[in-house]
Design a protein around this motif. Sequence first.
Motif, PDB file in Angstrom:
ATOM      1  N   GLU A 225       5.689   1.622  -1.471  1.00 18.74           N
ATOM      2  CA  GLU A 225       5.023   2.310  -2.306  1.00 18.74           C
ATOM      3  C   GLU A 225       4.628   1.326  -3.659  1.00 18.74           C
ATOM      4  OE1 GLU A 225       7.663   4.311  -5.121  1.00 18.74           O
ATOM      5  OE2 GLU A 225       5.946   5.400  -5.839  1.00 18.74           O
ATOM      6  N   LEU A 226       3.367   1.326  -3.574  1.00 19.39           N
ATOM      7  CA  LEU A 226       2.903   0.362  -4.595  1.00 19.39           C
ATOM      8  C   LEU A 226       2.647   1.400  -6.079  1.00 19.39           C
ATOM      9  CD1 LEU A 226       1.775  -2.389  -4.290  1.00 19.39           C
ATOM     10  CD2 LEU A 226      -0.580  -1.450  -4.174  1.00 19.39           C
ATOM     11  N   ARG A 227       3.302   0.552  -7.227  1.00 23.58           N
ATOM     12  CA  ARG A 227       3.295   1.374  -8.475  1.00 23.58           C
ATOM     13  C   ARG A 227       2.503   0.930  -9.511  1.00 23.58           C
ATOM     14  NH1 ARG A 227       9.181   3.739  -9.784  1.00 23.58           N
ATOM     15  NH2 ARG A 227       9.057   5.447  -8.122  1.00 23.58           N
ATOM     16  N   THR A 228       1.598   1.623 -10.040  1.00 32.36           N
ATOM     17  CA  THR A 228       0.770   0.971 -11.188  1.00 32.36           C
ATOM     18  C   THR A 228       0.849   2.004 -12.554  1.00 32.36           C
ATOM     19  OG1 THR A 228      -0.544   0.200  -9.499  1.00 32.36           O
ATOM     20  CG2 THR A 228      -1.331  -0.043 -11.941  1.00 32.36           C
ATOM     21  N   ILE A 245      -6.601  -2.847  -3.235  1.00 36.06           N
ATOM     22  CA  ILE A 245      -5.569  -2.155  -2.340  1.00 36.06           C
ATOM     23  C   ILE A 245      -6.431  -1.903  -1.110  1.00 36.06           C
ATOM     24  CG2 ILE A 245      -3.941  -0.117  -2.304  1.00 36.06           C
ATOM     25  CD1 ILE A 245      -3.775  -0.223  -5.329  1.00 36.06           C
ATOM     26  N   TRP A 255       0.267   5.021  -2.944  1.00 38.08           N
ATOM     27  CA  TRP A 255       0.037   4.138  -4.370  1.00 38.08           C
ATOM     28  C   TRP A 255       0.297   5.264  -5.321  1.00 38.08           C
ATOM     29  CZ3 TRP A 255      -5.542   3.340  -6.870  1.00 38.08           C
ATOM     30  CH2 TRP A 255      -5.336   2.580  -7.813  1.00 38.08           C
ATOM     31  N   ALA A 291      -9.686   5.305  -3.572  1.00 32.48           N
ATOM     32  CA  ALA A 291      -8.500   5.293  -3.019  1.00 32.48           C
ATOM     33  C   ALA A 291      -8.526   6.440  -1.811  1.00 32.48           C
ATOM     34  CB  ALA A 291      -7.057   5.641  -3.545  1.00 32.48           C
ATOM     35  N   THR A 298      -2.575   8.576  -2.516  1.00 36.55           N
ATOM     36  CA  THR A 298      -2.595   8.288  -4.039  1.00 36.55           C
ATOM     37  C   THR A 298      -1.717   9.587  -4.545  1.00 36.55           C
ATOM     38  OG1 THR A 298      -4.027   6.745  -3.515  1.00 36.55           O
ATOM     39  CG2 THR A 298      -3.586   7.583  -5.912  1.00 36.55           C
TER      40      THR A 298
END
Length: 358
Positions: A225-228, A245, A255, A291, A298
Amino acid sequence: MIPLMLPAVSDAEKPFVTRLSKNRTDSPWESWCIESSESQSVFSGENGLFQIVGPGIQDLDGDIVIVTPAAGNAERIIRAGSTQNSLLVTERCDQLCVMCSQPPKKTHHDRFGLFVQACLLADNGITIGITGGEPTLYKQEVFQLLETVLKARPDLKFHVLTNGQHFETSDISQLRQELFRKVVWGIPLYSNDAAEHDEIVAKTGAYERLHQSFDTLLLSGAKIELRTVVLQTNLNSFPALARHIAGLLHFIEQWSVMQLENIGFARNRWDSLYVDFRKSFNPIAQSLDVASLFGIPTKLFNVPLCHLPEFHRNFAVNSISDWKQRFGEKCLMCSKKETCSGFFEWHPAEMLDEVSPL
Ligand code: SF4
């Protein structure tokens, strides 16, 4: 706010894990309540009698706690019925993110043995978070915890929050084991621009090292799980980050685009970091659209629904844990309150009523 750390009195010689029960039980891992009022409960179990001050047994029944006699406390490590339980395995970290919600400490107390016992007692089928500090500073201990628990309890799942600075190609064979399919690695990436990412995490070379780890995790079949977190400093990079991404990291599970928490380092830097989505949402909207176009699942975390344009509200999730969730008075009039994340308990009080009931 639901208290997670409670004053406790115990004569036990060392910390212990137990599940609290309102009924008498023969399990050596459970302690039953022999006396309770609105302000305290007394329990009996393998570790003798102990008292917990605070909520009565009706709130504690089924909770798994770590009682630490020397510190005089009981930590509700896995709460009954909660879907959001996290084990803080260390407070050390090798990054110093500009908005860190849990500023790191230099000391470390190894409690992995207690955490394993707590996980083995968990309710069927739940997901347990592992967080820090940076858990993979103790990578072998974390891997060992995951393996021990998941071999004994294949019904459980884990979510590990990590800065992704410590995965090595030598980890691949271990991570390829089937039981690691039950683990999601939550990894922050703050920009597609290496210098911008490195500046946010205050570590030169972090972006490059992170991408080496992505290669390792990809070859391991790991779930990511990508986190920003959205900041004033990376806001305008979001559309390019979404393309980055989509091009390089499209194998991720999700995301997660996250609103800032007013806690830790962010508290004193709020005015220079916080982005009010009601005024500045265009770069985020563009990144969500990119995305979506490329099929990247997302989600928007920690964002009140009424702070979003209607078109993008379906990206928002009710993400703030019950023990730290808060709403303004106007929210009582809102038809979307049940599905709205609301605010963190520590969100500036004067901003709680900057809402528009839906
Ligand atoms: S008014 Fe409150 S409950 Fe309704 S969307 Fe806004 S923040 Fe959420």
